[in-house]
Design a protein around this motif. Structure first.
Motif, PDB file in Angstrom:
ATOM      1  N   ASP A   6     -61.988  46.128  14.598  1.00 30.88           N
ATOM      2  CA  ASP A   6     -62.944  45.717  13.568  1.00 30.88           C
ATOM      3  C   ASP A   6     -62.308  45.580  12.193  1.00 30.88           C
ATOM      4  OD1 ASP A   6     -62.552  48.321  12.719  1.00 30.88           O
ATOM      5  OD2 ASP A   6     -64.623  48.966  13.021  1.00 30.88           O
ATOM      6  N   GLY A   7     -60.988  45.809  12.083  1.00 31.90           N
ATOM      7  CA  GLY A   7     -60.286  45.676  10.813  1.00 31.90           C
ATOM      8  C   GLY A   7     -60.126  46.977  10.045  1.00 31.90           C
ATOM      9  N   SER A   8     -60.771  48.040  10.492  1.00 31.08           N
ATOM     10  CA  SER A   8     -60.624  49.327   9.810  1.00 31.08           C
ATOM     11  C   SER A   8     -59.320  49.997  10.251  1.00 31.08           C
ATOM     12  CB  SER A   8     -61.816  50.237  10.113  1.00 31.08           C
ATOM     13  OG  SER A   8     -61.854  50.564  11.491  1.00 31.08           O
ATOM     14  N   GLY A  38     -57.673  47.278  22.230  1.00 30.86           N
ATOM     15  CA  GLY A  38     -57.300  46.253  21.265  1.00 30.86           C
ATOM     16  C   GLY A  38     -56.835  46.813  19.930  1.00 30.86           C
ATOM     17  N   SER A  39     -56.807  48.129  19.794  1.00 30.39           N
ATOM     18  CA  SER A  39     -56.299  48.748  18.561  1.00 30.39           C
ATOM     19  C   SER A  39     -54.785  48.628  18.518  1.00 30.39           C
ATOM     20  CB  SER A  39     -56.672  50.230  18.517  1.00 30.39           C
ATOM     21  OG  SER A  39     -58.061  50.405  18.434  1.00 30.39           O
ATOM     22  N   ILE A  40     -54.232  48.750  17.321  1.00 32.55           N
ATOM     23  CA  ILE A  40     -52.789  48.749  17.144  1.00 32.55           C
ATOM     24  C   ILE A  40     -52.377  50.121  16.638  1.00 32.55           C
ATOM     25  CG2 ILE A  40     -50.865  47.797  15.829  1.00 32.55           C
ATOM     26  CD1 ILE A  40     -52.313  45.133  15.852  1.00 32.55           C
ATOM     27  N   LEU A  58     -49.511  48.164   4.328  1.00 33.10           N
ATOM     28  CA  LEU A  58     -49.524  48.365   5.777  1.00 33.10           C
ATOM     29  C   LEU A  58     -50.941  48.244   6.316  1.00 33.10           C
ATOM     30  CD1 LEU A  58     -47.839  49.022   8.277  1.00 33.10           C
ATOM     31  CD2 LEU A  58     -48.145  51.446   7.757  1.00 33.10           C
ATOM     32  N   GLN A  59     -51.914  48.831   5.646  1.00 33.87           N
ATOM     33  CA  GLN A  59     -53.308  48.745   6.092  1.00 33.87           C
ATOM     34  C   GLN A  59     -53.814  47.309   6.059  1.00 33.87           C
ATOM     35  OE1 GLN A  59     -54.894  51.639   3.324  1.00 33.87           O
ATOM     36  NE2 GLN A  59     -55.311  53.050   5.004  1.00 33.87           N
ATOM     37  N   ARG A  60     -53.512  46.571   4.986  1.00 34.41           N
ATOM     38  CA  ARG A  60     -53.975  45.178   4.876  1.00 34.41           C
ATOM     39  C   ARG A  60     -53.400  44.307   5.990  1.00 34.41           C
ATOM     40  NH1 ARG A  60     -53.322  45.947  -0.621  1.00 34.41           N
ATOM     41  NH2 ARG A  60     -51.275  44.995  -0.587  1.00 34.41           N
ATOM     42  N   VAL A  61     -52.115  44.445   6.250  1.00 38.34           N
ATOM     43  CA  VAL A  61     -51.472  43.619   7.286  1.00 38.34           C
ATOM     44  C   VAL A  61     -52.013  43.982   8.663  1.00 38.34           C
ATOM     45  CG1 VAL A  61     -49.297  43.081   8.421  1.00 38.34           C
ATOM     46  CG2 VAL A  61     -49.394  43.197   5.931  1.00 38.34           C
ATOM     47  N   LEU A  62     -52.107  45.271   8.963  1.00 35.34           N
ATOM     48  CA  LEU A  62     -52.538  45.693  10.297  1.00 35.34           C
ATOM     49  C   LEU A  62     -54.021  45.457  10.555  1.00 35.34           C
ATOM     50  CD1 LEU A  62     -50.501  48.965  10.828  1.00 35.34           C
ATOM     51  CD2 LEU A  62     -49.971  46.644  11.559  1.00 35.34           C
ATOM     52  N   ALA A  63     -54.783  45.169   9.522  1.00 38.07           N
ATOM     53  CA  ALA A  63     -56.214  44.886   9.708  1.00 38.07           C
ATOM     54  C   ALA A  63     -56.427  43.601  10.514  1.00 38.07           C
ATOM     55  CB  ALA A  63     -56.913  44.777   8.357  1.00 38.07           C
ATOM     56  N   HIS A  64     -55.399  42.775  10.629  1.00 42.39           N
ATOM     57  CA  HIS A  64     -55.492  41.521  11.394  1.00 42.39           C
ATOM     58  C   HIS A  64     -54.939  41.759  12.796  1.00 42.39           C
ATOM     59  CE1 HIS A  64     -56.591  39.420   7.743  1.00 42.39           C
ATOM     60  NE2 HIS A  64     -55.642  40.128   7.142  1.00 42.39           N
ATOM     61  N   THR A  65     -55.689  42.496  13.604  1.00 46.79           N
ATOM     62  CA  THR A  65     -55.205  42.940  14.907  1.00 46.79           C
ATOM     63  C   THR A  65     -55.062  41.820  15.925  1.00 46.79           C
ATOM     64  OG1 THR A  65     -57.461  43.509  15.582  1.00 46.79           O
ATOM     65  CG2 THR A  65     -56.119  45.281  14.630  1.00 46.79           C
ATOM     66  N   ASP A  66     -55.557  40.632  15.621  1.00 47.14           N
ATOM     67  CA  ASP A  66     -55.458  39.522  16.573  1.00 47.14           C
ATOM     68  C   ASP A  66     -54.097  38.822  16.510  1.00 47.14           C
ATOM     69  OD1 ASP A  66     -56.177  38.741  13.961  1.00 47.14           O
ATOM     70  OD2 ASP A  66     -56.953  36.818  14.675  1.00 47.14           O
ATOM     71  N   ARG A  67     -53.275  39.144  15.519  1.00 45.36           N
ATOM     72  CA  ARG A  67     -51.967  38.504  15.372  1.00 45.36           C
ATOM     73  C   ARG A  67     -50.945  39.126  16.311  1.00 45.36           C
ATOM     74  NH1 ARG A  67     -50.295  38.869   9.411  1.00 45.36           N
ATOM     75  NH2 ARG A  67     -48.597  37.585  10.181  1.00 45.36           N
ATOM     76  N   PRO A  68     -49.899  38.382  16.695  1.00 45.18           N
ATOM     77  CA  PRO A  68     -48.834  38.957  17.518  1.00 45.18           C
ATOM     78  C   PRO A  68     -48.145  40.114  16.788  1.00 45.18           C
ATOM     79  CG  PRO A  68     -48.682  36.558  17.486  1.00 45.18           C
ATOM     80  CD  PRO A  68     -49.711  36.941  16.460  1.00 45.18           C
ATOM     81  N   LEU A  77     -42.675  43.991   6.538  1.00 38.16           N
ATOM     82  CA  LEU A  77     -41.349  44.087   5.909  1.00 38.16           C
ATOM     83  C   LEU A  77     -41.165  43.050   4.809  1.00 38.16           C
ATOM     84  CD1 LEU A  77     -39.161  44.909   9.013  1.00 38.16           C
ATOM     85  CD2 LEU A  77     -40.036  46.472   7.263  1.00 38.16           C
ATOM     86  N   TYR A  78     -41.721  41.847   4.997  1.00 35.43           N
ATOM     87  CA  TYR A  78     -41.634  40.809   3.970  1.00 35.43           C
ATOM     88  C   TYR A  78     -42.408  41.221   2.718  1.00 35.43           C
ATOM     89  CZ  TYR A  78     -42.395  36.432   1.527  1.00 35.43           C
ATOM     90  OH  TYR A  78     -42.458  35.466   0.566  1.00 35.43           O
TER      91      TYR A  78
END
Length: 106
Positions: A6-8, A38-40, A58-68, A77-78
């Motif tokens: 859910d993005g949390s 489906g969690s990361i 880290l939280q902002r990037v990982l909130a998009h769990t549908d990405r590879p 890292l970028y």
């Protein structure tokens, strides 16, 4: 850190152990955390979070769990740029998924 579908995101309270990737011989303490399919799961060294914006990045990037997972690692890292390059950085991501009933034993 756990990123839910859910993005949390959350950082669960777990028993401490040797740093990720270390050769310390101490045993790990067991811990239990419930996660949604489906969690990361994000495991990292402390050197990844050396700046004040690092946890939020880290939280902002990982909130998009549908990405590879590789795209998520590269994005973290970028975005952190050279802020984390002063020492070894380890970021290990794993996505949870259910096992078919015929592949589970109790």
């Amino acid at each position: 850190m756990i990123a839910h579908p859910d993005g949390s995101t959350e950082i669960p309270h777990l028993p401490s152990g040797p740093p990720l990737g270390s050769d310390e011989g101490r045993p790990f303490a067991a811990g239990t955390v419930r996660v949604t399919d489906g969690s990361i799961l994000a495991f990292h060294t402390s050197s990844l979070l050396t700046t004040s914006q690092s946890p939020q990045t880290l939280q902002r990037v990982l909130a998009h769990t549908d990405r590879p997972l590789q795209d998520l690692c590269d994005d973290v890292l970028y975005r952190l740029g050279n802020d984390t390059r002063h020492s070894d950085v380890i970021l290990l991501l794993a996505r949870t998924h259910p096992f078919p009933a015929d592949q589970v034993a109790a």
